[in-house]
Design a protein around this motif. Structure first.
Motif, PDB file in Angstrom:
ATOM      1  N   ARG A 292       0.834  -1.208   0.000  1.00 41.36           N
ATOM      2  CA  ARG A 292       0.000   0.000   0.000  1.00 41.36           C
ATOM      3  C   ARG A 292       0.871   1.262   0.000  1.00 41.36           C
ATOM      4  NH1 ARG A 292      -5.517  -0.576   1.438  1.00 41.36           N
ATOM      5  NH2 ARG A 292      -5.515   1.489   2.399  1.00 41.36           N
ATOM      6  N   GLU A 293       1.975   1.213   0.738  1.00 38.46           N
ATOM      7  CA  GLU A 293       2.889   2.355   0.754  1.00 38.46           C
ATOM      8  C   GLU A 293       3.492   2.588  -0.633  1.00 38.46           C
ATOM      9  OE1 GLU A 293       7.197   3.539   2.751  1.00 38.46           O
ATOM     10  OE2 GLU A 293       5.973   1.975   3.671  1.00 38.46           O
ATOM     11  N   GLN A 296       1.084   4.404  -2.871  1.00 37.56           N
ATOM     12  CA  GLN A 296       0.506   5.625  -2.293  1.00 37.56           C
ATOM     13  C   GLN A 296       0.496   6.783  -3.293  1.00 37.56           C
ATOM     14  OE1 GLN A 296       2.433   6.871   1.305  1.00 37.56           O
ATOM     15  NE2 GLN A 296       0.653   8.011   2.019  1.00 37.56           N
TER      16      GLN A 296
END
Length: 375
Positions: A292-293, A296
């Motif tokens: 997810r990072e 982003q």
């Protein structure tokens, strides 16, 4: 004449084939690409030299059955009889198929909640049953009123999947209470709970039907060591059911596979003595958070992921294409394979959402994210 005239090649096979042809990074199929625990591999190496290569008893390796009963007690405080309420299966999918063949008769209705895993409907059709597909809400929560209204005197089974593939959603206590209320009103209905990602949840611990005493006599649960221990190719799972239902399920199982791979069963029974189940959750939480990072700064909108090793994203700000076409173009032009969510619906509902599998090593996730952030 085909028994499954409307069933074609699965979307997983289609996308993986395209990924291979275009040398794309495959985040479509749900299997890990990182090494298996060295301790488990060492157990297999040692066992391979021993006499563990013949048929096990039909229901499973006795030691493994005992270990699963212990695990169920430790994790869910539920006591089961390993001799009468437990069955080792050739993966959870076989356990689900076998259960449906044993318990669903001609013209029985089976409620399936969409988006749904693609093995449910064919299993129902092969039993002569009638699939009743009910869509979840757009946020992937169940509409229990709609589900209850879909039940009839012909309804034999409701299938739930928790944690949910493909969306990563999990059921809460309120959901299970509402489900219990439906089953209390309709005593002829059984519940099949597909819980293969039970040890891969994040902020909240998985709430299994094992923790719901009211459901014990009405429910069959399916679990997967392949998912939990990153050995999907071993195809070892298990189902738990009350004795009266399990006796019927075993009748089908004995003529379908009879017994499951003996070496795998022996290895898992030993591995259960040393593996820490809670580490599975923390391991995949790190994978989820890292992926997810990495995304982003992409144009994808990331939906919540409460469990499983799948991340659903919206590409609505990138393209107006339908999700199947978008996924094909993603492979051909950008070198990353995903799964379109519409293929999990009976009506091919297209919400511009696709699914990535983050059960990959960090190098793979980084390489995929680099490509995805360029869209």
């Amino acid at each position: 004449m085909s028994k499954l005239p409307n069933i074609s090649t699965s979307i997983f096979s289609v996308m993986s084939k395209l990924a291979f042809e275009h040398n794309a990074i495959n985040l479509s199929q749900g299997f890990p690409n990182f090494p298996v625990d060295e301790r488990l591999k060492n157990i297999v190496s040692q066992l391979a030299q021993q006499e563990v290569h013949q048929y096990t008893p039909m229901a499973g390796h006795p030691l493994l059955l005992e270990k699963i009963a212990q695990l169920t007690k430790e994790q869910y405080q539920r006591t089961i009889n390993p001799e009468t309420e437990l069955l080792i299966t050739t993966g959870a999918t076989q356990g689900i198929f076998t259960t449906i063949q044993a318990l669903v008769k001609n013209e029985d209705e089976v409620i399936i909640l969409d988006p749904s895993y693609d093995s449910y409907e064919p299993s129902v059709l092969m039993s002569g049953g009638v699939p009743v597909r009910i869509s979840l809400n757009d946020d992937y929560t169940p509409n229990w009123e709609t589900i209850e209204n879909a039940c009839s005197s012909k309804t034999r089974l409701i299938i739930i999947n928790n944690p949910h593939n493909p969306t990563g959603k999990t059921l809460n206590v309120s959901d299970l209470k509402k489900l219990e209320n439906i089953l209390e009103k309709l005593p002829q209905i059984l519940l099949l709970s597909d819980e293969v990602y039970e040890y891969i949840t994040f902020e909240e611990k998985h709430i299994s039907v094992h923790t719901r005493e009211k459901l014990h006599n009405r429910c069959i649960t399916a679990s997967s060591f392949g998912k939990s221990f990153h050995v999907t190719g071993w195809k070892v799972g298990y189902i738990i059911a009350p004795e009266n239902l399990m006796s019927e399920i075993k009748k089908v199982h004995q003529f379908l596979v009879f017994s499951v791979n003996s070496l795998s069963q022996a290895a898992i029974s030993q591995y259960l003595d040393i593996v820490l189940i809670d580490e599975i959750r923390s391991f995949y939480k790190q994978k989820r958070d890292y992926f997810r990072e990495l995304l982003q700064n992409s144009r994808f909108e990331l939906l919540p992921c409460e469990g499983t090793y799948f991340q659903v994203v919206s590409y609505a700000s990138i393209s107006d294409e339908n999700d199947v076409d978008f996924c094909k173009r993603l492979i051909k032009e950008h070198g990353v394979a995903a799964i379109p969510i519409s293929t999990f619906y009976a009506n091919a509902k297209d919400l511009k959402l696709i699914r990535f599998c983050f059960a990959k090593d960090n190098h793979t996730l980084e390489a995929a994210a680099k490509k995805l952030c360029q869209l």
